[in-house]
Design a protein around this motif. Structure first.
Motif: not given
Lengths: 167, 627
Positions: A114, A125, A128-129, A149, A152-153, A156-157, A159-160, A163-164, B12, B15-16
């Motif tokens: 984050l 994020l 939404r969380a 929306k 938000w997507a 998420l992309g 931060i991806r 987080l892999e 995604l 992740i959410q």
């Protein structure tokens, strides 16, 4: 000394909104600023809200947007204050490895991931969380639901990659 | 939420879900804690006053408080009023109990308890939920309660919960069921120091604290869901892992290594920390189907911060049962045949225990290693004795030894094995006195001293050393320094936060001259700072107006310049609307002075403070006055 009746009602009504919305605010703050600071900021925000409660003119049946605005302002203030000071992180232990590949189940790694985001992405994020819908966030941020929306997507992309799962 | 998430790419969505889990995990407890704080605020004098106060009261306040606050502040940095130590405010799930005074050199005990009051089977029973600091007579000095850990389930073996409470750095450190480590000091202060959280439902953590309390290392074990099967066969399903995690006290936690948990026998686990560094065992059992003896029963090594083993403690053939505070240890060989020896960390044998001591049930080694209380496995009449070099003395067979408070006082449990009582045996007469029950029942953890370490007053050669001075005083937020820091320079300032508190983090400025601490200032909301010249520093802050609560200052931005005039700090500008901290402790002195050589009170250049016009809250912070 017994509180006056009006004061008791005021307290009851305020504690009722606390009980209804505190968990949402805390969920937001845990992602927005991290678990360590979330509780303090939540307390601070509700203290401010309590101060203003007698003068509150909004819809008493729907106080969440008002409360979330207070919380978000606290987050923004905190961010500005951090920026105002030249940070010299000094207690880093030389023997400790950096975060490295991120284990998605690890909350600590989540915090590290984050930290790579812009404050707007992180805020989104976090909202939404916390369980807010796109429409509720749109109301809070004064944006269209569709724009929320999309943003938000994208957040998420962004931060991806952090987080892999590592190799 | 679910519907809006369903349109996303699966990754995604994952992740959410991760974010939602992280946001919600354990939030109910935080809600309760924050609610208690809110209730405290709603019923506090400041809050009530701001809601009921009449104009006359507010006018009096508006006139008096800024002047008094400014006078106090200038006086404080000049040394007239002794500024408080930078001590953290309570930030704990529960407040501590009322405190009783302690003598400076008095030893204090750290004891853990279960809410049930039962002190049986500490390693295999329910985890403790209370930590106490008591005097030797059993009177409670400080107390905290916490969410107890849940012992992971592992088929037909019982997991062995690592110590949840420890005595270190002059305080009690304890970990709750969420993986949060807190520190209970003898003054009742509770500070959150680290968080070894995991999202896995079945987990247990073994943590170690450095001798100065500034660093923590932890082995975090997670277990998959139990299958219900018995050995042999898969006992769990899902992820079973071991993480080594590191944290600076008050700082972020970092995972320094991770791996799969192969089984529950022979694992790497952090078990302690001495002056040389962290200590870990390489063959620690995490679960058992039998009664286990006291101690680690594993080779122990010093390890680096990545978990790499360095030197083996006690020699290449030493399987360590117990470590003594002073550096010696009980080596138990293969635990069956022995010999049981007390050795130095380098492996030199100090003495050998009588044959037949192994295998043992209970054991405790004195701080200096000169005495070992040990009971070999057997019926209730099995040998139970205290050994030393050329010394042996019997103790009651139903006494289960667990620790020495000092070289003369042995602690253990006596009575019914299912409902034992914490008891002690006094050795000061040369022979063991009869065991007597300790006034409080619970698990003996260790000893801390009632006296603080001697304050380190500098000079601090590096900014990191100066920051250590500040962290010792409770700073738990990020530390910053002015960019010109130099130990040989004139005036330098370190800026600190205090995050683990119900109050706002605040902004603390610590002033150093030639590496020596010379004063400190506190502002509810600092707005920035800058170096003016070699001897002058400027701080901007938000001022408090008449009826502002601590959270919400509306008096506007104020900038003040603080100068070192060669012998003291002076304020070149009027400091208005700033709360300050005061208290009984004093650890900030004008340059060149010390506690042993206190400075002469300097001349006060501002109006004399009027203490009667002020009220101090429980944290030593100036409250608004009604005068």
């Amino acid at each position: 000394m017994q509180p006056q009746t009006g004061e008791t009602e005021l307290e009851s009504s305020f504690l009722e909104i606390y009980d209804r919305h505190a968990a949402t605010m805390l969920r937001y703050l845990r992602i927005a600023v991290g678990e360590d600071a979330a509780e303090d900021i939540c307390s601070d925000a509700f203290c401010s809200a309590w101060k203003a409660w007698p003068r509150y003119k909004g819809d008493r049946a729907d106080t969440l947007p008002w409360l979330m605005r207070i919380a978000r302002n606290r987050v923004i203030d905190r961010s500005r204050r951090r920026k105002a000071q030249p940070v010299d992180s000094l207690e880093t232990h030389p023997d400790v490895a950096s975060a490295g590949p991120v284990d998605p189940v690890n909350q600590l790694h989540l915090e590290a991931a984050l930290a790579h985001l812009s404050k707007d992405d992180r805020d989104l994020l976090a909202l939404r969380a916390a369980g807010l819908t796109h429409a509720e966030i749109g109301q809070l941020q004064k944006r269209r639901e569709a724009a929320v929306k999309t943003a938000w997507a994208r957040a998420l992309g962004r931060i991806r990659p952090y987080l892999e799962v590592g190799p | 939420m679910t519907d809006e998430r369903n349109n996303l790419d699966p990754e995604l969505q994952r992740i959410q879900r991760l974010l939602e889990t992280a946001a919600a995990d354990g939030v109910d407890q935080d809600v309760l804690r924050a609610r208690n704080r809110l209730l405290g605020f709603m019923h506090s004098p400041v809050a009530v006053r701001s809601r009921r106060g009449g104009p006359g009261l507010l006018v009096a306040f508006a006139i008096l408080v800024p002047a008094v606050a400014a006078a106090l502040l200038v006086a404080s940095i000049l040394g007239v009023f002794k500024p408080t130590a930078f001590t953290p405010a309570p930030a704990a799930p529960t407040p501590s109990v009322g405190q009783t005074p302690t003598a400076p050199q008095e030893a204090l005990l750290v004891i853990a308890q279960r809410s049930t009051g039962n002190a049986g089977n500490v390693t295999l029973g329910a985890a403790p939920d209370t930590v106490l600091i008591t005097k030797m007579d059993g009177s409670v000095v400080a107390k905290a309660t916490f969410k107890p850990a849940e012992r992971p389930r592992y088929a037909n073996a019982a997991t062995i919960l690592p110590p949840q409470v420890q005595a270190a750095a002059g305080a009690a450190f304890y970990i709750d069921g969420d993986g949060v480590v807190r520190r209970l000091d003898r003054d009742g202060t509770v500070t959150r120091v680290a968080s070894f959280v995991t999202t896995e439902p079945q987990h247990m953590t073994s943590f170690a604290v450095s001798p100065d309390g500034a660093k923590l290392l932890a082995s975090v074990f997670t277990f998959g869901a139990p299958t219900g099967q018995e050995l042999p066969g898969p006992l769990t399903v899902g992820p079973s892992a071991t993480h080594l995690e590191y944290a600076d006290a008050g700082g972020q936690t970092r995972v320094v290594s991770s791996g799969a948990l192969p089984n529950t026998i022979g694992n790497f686990m952090v078990v302690g920390w001495d002056r040389q560094g962290p200590i870990a065992g390489t063959a620690i059992a995490l679960a058992t189907q039998a009664v286990i003896s006291e101690g680690w029963d594993s080779p122990l090594y010093h390890v680096d911060m990545r978990g790499n083993t360095l030197d083996r403690i006690g020699g290449s053939d030493c399987v360590v049962g117990l470590l003594a505070e002073g550096g010696a240890m009980l080596c138990v060989g293969d635990t069956v045949h022995g010999p049981a020896q007390v050795r130095t960390r380098l492996g030199d044998v100090l003495y050998t225990l009588p044959s037949g001591s192994l295998p043992y049930d209970s054991a405790a080694i004195s701080p200096a290693g000169d005495r070992v209380a040990i009971q070999s496995v057997g019926p209730p009449t099995a040998k139970n004795h205290i050994d030393g070099r050329g010394y042996i003395a019997g103790i009651p067979s139903d006494f289960y030894s667990v620790g020495w408070a000092d070289g003369q006082t042995l602690f253990g449990y006596s009575g019914d094995i299912n409902h034992p009582k914490l008891a002690m045996i006094d050795m000061s007469g040369g022979q063991p006195a009869p065991a007597r029950n300790f006034p409080i029942n619970g698990f003996y953890i260790g000893v801390i001293l009632a006296q603080d370490r001697n304050p380190t007053e500098g000079p601090y050669a590096t900014v990191a050393a100066a920051q250590g001075y500040i962290r010792d005083r409770g700073a738990d937020g990020p530390l910053t320094s002015d960019p010109t820091w130099s130990a040989t320079g004139t005036l330098h300032v370190l800026h600190a936060y205090r995050l683990g508190t119900a109050d706002s983090p605040g902004d603390y400025y610590f002033f150093f001259v030639g590496g020596y601490p010379v004063g400190q200032l506190f502002f509810e909301q600092g707005q920035g700072s800058s170096v003016v010249d070699d001897t002058t520093f400027m701080i901007s802050y938000l001022a408090a107006a008449a009826n502002d609560p601590h959270c919400c200052l509306s008096g506007g931005r104020v900038s003040v310049r603080i100068r070192w005039d060669g012998s003291r700090l002076v304020s070149l500008d009027h400091i208005r609307g700033a709360y300050q901290c005061f208290g009984s402790a004093c650890d900030v002195y004008p340059f060149g002075s010390s506690k042993a050589n206190p400075p002469e009170p300097p001349a006060v250049v501002s109006p004399q403070p009027q203490p009667s016009a002020l009220r101090f809250n429980s944290r030593g912070r100036v409250e608004r006055s009604l005068v």
